[in-house]
Design an enzyme around this catalytic site. Structure first.
Site, PDB file in Angstrom:
ATOM      1  N   HIS A 177      -9.129  -3.790  -1.570  1.00  9.81           N
ATOM      2  CA  HIS A 177      -8.144  -2.918  -0.922  1.00  9.81           C
ATOM      3  C   HIS A 177      -8.628  -1.447  -0.946  1.00  9.81           C
ATOM      4  O   HIS A 177      -8.577  -0.754   0.077  1.00  9.81           O
ATOM      5  CB  HIS A 177      -6.802  -3.074  -1.657  1.00  9.81           C
ATOM      6  CG  HIS A 177      -5.674  -2.268  -1.097  1.00  9.81           C
ATOM      7  ND1 HIS A 177      -4.555  -2.848  -0.540  1.00  9.81           N
ATOM      8  CD2 HIS A 177      -5.479  -0.926  -1.005  1.00  9.81           C
ATOM      9  CE1 HIS A 177      -3.731  -1.891  -0.130  1.00  9.81           C
ATOM     10  NE2 HIS A 177      -4.258  -0.720  -0.408  1.00  9.81           N
ATOM     11  N   GLU A 178      -9.103  -1.000  -2.106  1.00 14.06           N
ATOM     12  CA  GLU A 178      -9.513   0.408  -2.237  1.00 14.06           C
ATOM     13  C   GLU A 178     -10.805   0.681  -1.474  1.00 14.06           C
ATOM     14  O   GLU A 178     -10.945   1.731  -0.834  1.00 14.06           O
ATOM     15  CB  GLU A 178      -9.665   0.791  -3.715  1.00 14.06           C
ATOM     16  CG  GLU A 178      -8.382   0.667  -4.544  1.00 14.06           C
ATOM     17  CD  GLU A 178      -7.170   1.310  -3.911  1.00 14.06           C
ATOM     18  OE1 GLU A 178      -7.309   2.349  -3.242  1.00 14.06           O
ATOM     19  OE2 GLU A 178      -6.060   0.770  -4.067  1.00 14.06           O
TER      20      GLU A 178
ATOM     21  N   CYS B  59       0.855  -1.186   0.000  1.00 15.87           N
ATOM     22  CA  CYS B  59       0.000   0.000   0.000  1.00 15.87           C
ATOM     23  C   CYS B  59       0.892   1.237   0.000  1.00 15.87           C
ATOM     24  O   CYS B  59       1.876   1.292   0.737  1.00 15.87           O
ATOM     25  CB  CYS B  59      -0.885  -0.007   1.250  1.00 15.87           C
ATOM     26  SG  CYS B  59      -1.935   1.440   1.397  1.00 15.87           S
TER      27      CYS B  59
ATOM     28  N   HIS C  81     -10.036   1.215   2.071  1.00 14.19           N
ATOM     29  CA  HIS C  81      -9.534   2.571   2.365  1.00 14.19           C
ATOM     30  C   HIS C  81     -10.688   3.522   2.661  1.00 14.19           C
ATOM     31  O   HIS C  81     -10.596   4.375   3.550  1.00 14.19           O
ATOM     32  CB  HIS C  81      -8.752   3.124   1.171  1.00 14.19           C
ATOM     33  CG  HIS C  81      -7.291   2.782   1.175  1.00 14.19           C
ATOM     34  ND1 HIS C  81      -6.455   3.103   2.222  1.00 14.19           N
ATOM     35  CD2 HIS C  81      -6.504   2.167   0.257  1.00 14.19           C
ATOM     36  CE1 HIS C  81      -5.221   2.690   1.944  1.00 14.19           C
ATOM     37  NE2 HIS C  81      -5.225   2.118   0.754  1.00 14.19           N
TER      38      HIS C  81
HETATM   39 ZN    ZN Z   1      -3.602   1.210  -0.120  1.00 16.81          ZN
END
Ligand code: ZN
Length: 203
Positions: free
Chosen positions: A155-156, A113, A159
């Site tokens: 993953h996004e 990341c 976030h």
């Molecule tokens: Zn990331």
């Protein structure tokens, strides 16, 4: 056109741990958000990386971009790309995403990341997901993805919920990117798990 590079926020900044707010359609179409998208694209390509969420550049907005260019994959052995289901993904914008898991079978691979710079770890991710979101014009779009794109989407989306991959990683696999490149990069994941004292993954 001038390139705008935004400062990448690192773990420890509150914006990375705060759920982002959704954008309205007029906001999405505003010059401010269009400029932010362009600046995020420049920042992602400069890094380089395959995904970037607005909180990573200091904006608590439900906006992320994804792009996995063929040139990023050139140095990776074909077998590794195939195992990860990694294929080029054109630039895309994901706004106000709602993710649902289609196939929860965990796929375990190393993930990094831009906001946890210099480190990597094995992260189990669902094999297949569906994301409903808006694009950069505020139009609805739905993506069903497996392989690497499914990982990037998870993953996004994380976030935007104030989560980082370290929340989901296998902690014993956390390592510096330098040591990953030195010792583990080209070894099968099952071998890495055995050496690090982790259960063998399903993939
Ligand atoms: Zn990331």
């Amino acid at each position: 056109m001038t390139e705008t590079l935004l400062k990448l926020r690192q773990a420890g900044e509150a914006v990375l741990r705060t759920p982002a707010r959704p954008l309205t359609t007029p906001e999405i179409r505003s010059p401010e958000i269009q400029r932010l998208i362009a600046a995020m694209r420049d920042t992602l390509r400069d890094a380089p990386g395959v995904g970037l969420a607005a909180p990573q550049v200091g904006f608590g907005l439900q906006l992320a971009i994804i792009e996995d260019r063929a040139e990023y994959q050139q140095a990776i052995p074909a077998a590794q790309l195939a195992e990860r289901g990694r294929v080029p993904v054109p630039f895309q914008v994901v706004i106000n995403p709602v993710l649902s898991v289609v196939d929860p079978t965990p796929q375990v691979f190393f993930e990094g990341c831009l906001s946890v710079s210099g480190f990597t770890a094995l992260v189990p991710r669902a094999a297949k997901v569906r994301v409903e979101a808006l694009d950069e014009n505020g139009e609805p779009r739905a993506v069903e993805a497996e392989g690497w794109l499914a990982r990037i989407l998870q993953h996004e989306t994380d976030h935007l919920l104030g989560r980082l991959y370290v929340d989901a990683m296998l902690p014993r696999s956390f390592m510096t990117s330098a040591n990953h490149a030195r010792h583990w990069k080209d070894r099968p994941v099952c071998e890495v798990c055995a050496a690090l004292g982790l259960p063998l993954p399903a993939n």
